[in-house]
Design an enzyme around this catalytic site. Structure first.
Site, PDB file in Angstrom:
ATOM      1  CG  HIS A  21      -1.819   1.157   1.331  1.00 43.60           C
ATOM      2  ND1 HIS A  21      -3.118   1.131   0.878  1.00 43.60           N
ATOM      3  CD2 HIS A  21      -1.622   2.407   1.824  1.00 43.60           C
ATOM      4  CE1 HIS A  21      -3.679   2.311   1.080  1.00 43.60           C
ATOM      5  NE2 HIS A  21      -2.797   3.098   1.662  1.00 43.60           N
ATOM      6  CD  GLU A  22       1.436   3.611   3.633  1.00 42.86           C
ATOM      7  OE1 GLU A  22       1.645   4.660   2.989  1.00 42.86           O
ATOM      8  OE2 GLU A  22       0.406   3.436   4.306  1.00 42.86           O
ATOM      9  CG  HIS A  25       0.306   6.146  -0.690  1.00 41.27           C
ATOM     10  ND1 HIS A  25      -0.722   6.666  -1.436  1.00 41.27           N
ATOM     11  CD2 HIS A  25      -0.270   5.517   0.370  1.00 41.27           C
ATOM     12  CE1 HIS A  25      -1.887   6.361  -0.860  1.00 41.27           C
ATOM     13  NE2 HIS A  25      -1.636   5.655   0.218  1.00 41.27           N
TER      14      HIS A  25
END
Length: 423
Positions: A21-22, A25
Site C-alpha cells: 500500500h505505502e 504512494h
C-alpha cells in the site's frame, strides 16, 4: 508451534499489505517529483531505519498501519525568521548545503549570520548579515540543502517538490496508488492460487465429499459431475447449489456422471442449516472441484478480486445501514485471531485470506473519511470542482480530527475483540 507459526504469518502478512500500500504512494510521489521524506511501516517509536535516495525508511513499533510522509502535506518543519542566528556550510559550487539551526559551536567551519529574509520555497536564497557586519549579503541555497537541528538532518523542499505544487491529477494519483496496489496484490495472489491449485471448475464437478454428509449417504464421490436435478439439466455449480439451497430436507432426484463415464440416478436429501443471514437453506456437504487451466488462471485473478470486492462492499453497506452492528468489526486483535484459525487450515487458505484482507484494506482506505486516502481524495475532488484548493490549515484540522476519531474507533474495536476472545 502453532502460536509461533501464527505470529510469523501475521507479521509477514501485515508487513506485505502495508508495504504494498505505502509503496504505491511512494512510487507515484517520486514519479511526480515530490520529496518523500519518510516511508514507514507501523506507528510509534522507530525499531529500525535507514536512508536511501532522500527517503528515510522506518519500521515502527505499533502494527496499526503505515504512512508515506511527503513534503508539503504537513507544514514544513523549520521556518527561518528575521533575527535568527544560523550557521551556513557550502558545497563546491558555493551554494549553501547545510543550514545549522542550533548547536552551532559543534560546527566550527560554519559561517554564522543573522537572518533578514529567507525564501527556501521559490528563490532558494537566504539574505542576512555576518555577525558584526552591516552589509547585507545574499546566500544562494542548494536545492538539496539540509537543515541541521539537534544534529539531525532534514532536507529542504523547494515548492516544486511539495505535494501542493503538483496538478490535481498527480496528487489524486499519488493518493489513489496505495489502495490500487492492494487490489493489484490481490489479483496477483489469486493468479498464484490459480496456478498452484487450479481454478474453480465451470461445471458442477465435485471436489470433495464430507464424511457423514447427505452427499456421502447418497453415494456421491470425488470427481462426480451433476448433470441433472429433478429433470432439469445442470451445467454449472451455481445451478446445482441454487437448487439444493432451495430444498432443505426435501428429496431430490439427480443424475450423476462418474469419472468412468457411467451415468447413475441418485436420490439426495439436503440437510437444513441456517445461513449467515438467518435463512433456512439446504446443504449436501460437497465442495467444488478445481481444474488446471492456464488460460483461465489470469481471468480467475481478476474475477475473484471483483467478486470479493463486491461482497465486502455489500457487507459494508449493511454496516452503514445498521443491518450489522459495530461489534462485527474486527481490529488487529480480531484479525490476528482469524489469522490463527486460517493458518491451521493450510498455506493456500492463508494466501486466500491475505488477498481478501488486501482488498479490504484498499476499500477501507477509499472511504471518503478524513485522514483516509478517500477523505483526502474528496478534498482534491472539491478543489477540482471549485477551481481552487481549500485552506490547507482548515483541511489539516479536519484530517487531524478524523485521525483522532479513527484511533478512538480502533480502541473500541480492539476492546470488543479482547472481550470476544478473553472475557
Amino acid at each position: 508451534m502453532f502460536l509461533l507459526n501464527t505470529v510469523i504469518a501475521f507479521i509477514l502478512m501485515f508487513g506485505l499489505l502495508v508495504f504494498v500500500h505505502e509503496w504505491g504512494h511512494l512510487i507515484f510521489a517520486k514519479r511526480s517529483g515530490m520529496l518523500a521524506r519518510e516511508f514507514a511501516i507501523g506507528f510509534g517509536p522507530k525499531v529500525f531505519s535507514f536512508t536511501k535516495n532522500e527517503t528515510l525508511y522506518t519500521i515502527r513499533l505499533l502494527p496499526i498501519g503505515g504512512y508515506v510522509r511527503v513534503a508539503g502535506e504537513d507544514p514544513e518543519i523549520i521556518e527561518l525568521k528575521p533575527g535568527h542566528h544560523i550557521g551556513l556550510e557550502y558545497n563546491h559550487d558555493g551554494k549553501v548545503e547545510k543550514i545549522i539551526v542550533n548547536n552551532k559551536s559543534k560546527h566550527p567551519n560554519a559561517q554564522v549570520i543573522e537572518v533578514e529574509r529567507a525564501d527556501l520555497d521559490h528563490d532558494l536564497v537566504i539574505e542576512g548579515y555576518e555577525i558584526g557586519e552591516t552589509t547585507k549579503q545574499t546566500f544562494p541555497v542548494d536545492r538539496k540543502a539540509f537543515f541541521i537541528m539537534d544534529e539531525k538532518e532534514t532536507q529542504i523542499a523547494p515548492y516544486d517538490r511539495q505535494f501542493a505544487s503538483k496538478t490535481v491529477g498527480q496528487r489524486a494519483m499519488q493518493l489513489f496508488a496505495g489502495p490500487m496496489m492492494n487490489f493489484l496484490l490481490a489479483i496477483v495472489i489469486f493468479i498464484i492460487l490459480g496456478l498452484v491449485q487450479g481454478v474453480p471448475s465451470e461445471r458442477a464437478l465435485i471436489g470433495t465429499v464430507q464424511t457423514d454428509s447427505p452427499a456421502e449417504e447418497a453415494g456421491l464421490v470425488n470427481g462426480d459431475e451433476i448433470t441433472e436435478i429433478e429433470g432439469q439439466p445442470i451445467s454449472t455449480w451455481e445451478e446445482f447449489t441454487g437448487i439444493v439451497q432451495e430444498h432443505p430436507e426435501e428429496e431430490l432426484e439427480m443424475v450423476v456422471l462418474h469419472e468412468n463415464g457411467v451415468e447413475e440416478p441418485l436420490t439426495i436429501v439436503p440437510r437444513k442449516i441456517i445461513d449467515v443471514e438467518g435463512n433456512e437453506v439446504g446443504q449436501v456437504g460437497v465442495t467444488l472441484a478445481f481444474e488446471k487451466s492456464f488460460s483461465r488462471t489470469f481471468e480467475y485473478g481478476f474475477t475473484q478480486t471483483y467478486e470479493t470486492t463486491k461482497l465486502i462492499l455489500v457487507n459494508l453497506g449493511k454496516l452503514i445501514t445498521g443491518q450489522y452492528s459495530l461489534d462485527m468489526i474486527s481490529g488487529p486483535v480480531g484479525i490476528y485471531d482469524a489469522t490463527d484459525k486460517v493458518v491451521q487450515t493450510g498455506f493456500m487458505n492463508f494466501l486466500m485470506w491475505t488477498a481478501m484482507l488486501s482488498i479490504n484494506l484498499g476499500i477501507i482506505n477509499l472511504i471518503p473519511l478524513p485522514a483516509l486516502d478517500g477523505g483526502r481524495l474528496l478534498f482534491i475532488g472539491i478543489e477540482a470542482v471549485r477551481g481552487k484548493p481549500i485552506d490547507p490549515q482548515k483541511e489539516g484540522i479536519v484530517h487531524f480530527i478524523g485521525f483522532a476519531l479513527l484511533m478512538l474507533l480502533m480502541l473500541v474495536v480492539t476492546w470488543n475483540d479482547i472481550q470476544r476472545l478473553f472475557l
